[in-house]
Scaffold this motif. Structure first.
Motif, mmCIF file in Angstrom:
data_model
loop_
_atom_site.group_PDB
_atom_site.id
_atom_site.type_symbol
_atom_site.label_atom_id
_atom_site.label_comp_id
_atom_site.label_asym_id
_atom_site.label_seq_id
_atom_site.Cartn_x
_atom_site.Cartn_y
_atom_site.Cartn_z
ATOM 1 N N ASP A 1 12.516 -1.894 -4.040
ATOM 2 C CA ASP A 1 12.371 -1.953 -2.425
ATOM 3 C C ASP A 1 11.415 -3.135 -2.101
ATOM 4 N N ALA B 1 4.219 -6.793 8.356
ATOM 5 C CA ALA B 1 5.356 -6.080 7.907
ATOM 6 C C ALA B 1 5.262 -5.206 6.748
ATOM 7 N N GLU C 1 3.747 -2.069 8.099
ATOM 8 C CA GLU C 1 4.423 -1.446 9.087
ATOM 9 C C GLU C 1 5.630 -0.642 8.252
ATOM 10 N N ASN C 2 6.117 -1.329 7.177
ATOM 11 C CA ASN C 2 6.897 -0.488 6.336
ATOM 12 C C ASN C 2 6.555 0.345 5.193
ATOM 13 N N PHE D 1 12.650 -6.406 -0.021
ATOM 14 C CA PHE D 1 11.824 -6.772 1.326
ATOM 15 C C PHE D 1 11.390 -8.139 1.300
#
Length: 226
Positions: A76, A202, A205-206, A80
């Motif tokens: 993942d 980012a 936040e993810n 990303f």
């Protein structure tokens, strides 16, 4: 734009144990024929980390025997990262084990291009030499002047032949023209992987796990120009 060093998390609530892997199949990862930079265009034996029983399967694994040239990241996080400007890179699927069960979603990750010759301002940085292995702060230090990365490498090699090491008193990073979201520095301080503030935010936040960030100006012996 600010930049941050990407580090493995030291928060045991986040990672379970640190490092998450101390043992495993080393493969060729520590061999001299594995380059520190550039593309790897040959097959080599991949490592297989064995995760500790209490280790959490975080996005960025801390594997003790894999040198910092590489990162170990899950599928993942790899997908990303590819959404950002990270330059030339390679990745290899690796077998990872925990409690004798095979985990299929980890990758060995390498940024091929390095930026020490671009972002370190060697002429304004301060370096010195000392006797190899002598870490006493009161021992004799000799200033060493270098103007660029090529001179730094040459001087480092010359000093090594005389049983001396080249150390930094202060290193200037000029990131005023940096635009990428991730870059890597090797063979000169401060070595490691660095991410932009955009990418750092980012990531947080993810909810990706197993990592922490240190703003470049907070690194020891480093001055930065944005």
């Amino acid at each position: 734009m600010k930049y941050f060093e990407l580090k493995n998390s030291r928060d045991r609530k986040n990672v379970g144990v640190k490092p998450q892997s101390e043992e495993g199949v080393f493969g060729d990862i520590q061999q001299d024929f594995i380059p520190w930079e550039g593309r790897i265009d040959f097959d080599f034996m991949l490592p297989e980390p064995y995760l500790e029983k209490k280790a959490k399967q975080v996005s960025l694994l801390d594997v003790a025997f894999i040198r910092t040239t590489f990162l170990v990241i899950d599928d993942d996080f790899l997908a990303f990262l590819k959404e950002f400007e990270i330059g030339n890179h390679q990745h290899w699927k690796i077998k990872t084990w925990q409690n004798k069960k095979l985990i299929h979603n980890y990758n060995l990750f390498l940024m091929n291009d390095t930026k020490q010759d671009v972002y370190i301002d060697f002429s304004n940085s301060e370096f010195y030499s000392k006797k190899l292995g002598d870490w006493d702060n009161s021992s004799i230090q000799q200033p060493v002047l270098v103007n660029d990365y090529d001179e730094y490498v040459s001087e480092k090699e010359r000093l090594r032949k005389d049983q001396l090491m080249l150390l930094e008193k202060n290193v200037y990073l000029d990131l005023s023209k940096a635009t990428e979201d991730m870059f890597r520095i090797v063979n000169a301080p401060p070595g490691g992987y660095f991410v932009s503030e955009k990418l750092k935010n980012a990531i947080e936040e993810n909810g990706f796990t197993g990592m922490e960030f240190i703003e470049v100006s907070e690194l020891d012996k480093v001055e930065v120009i944005y």
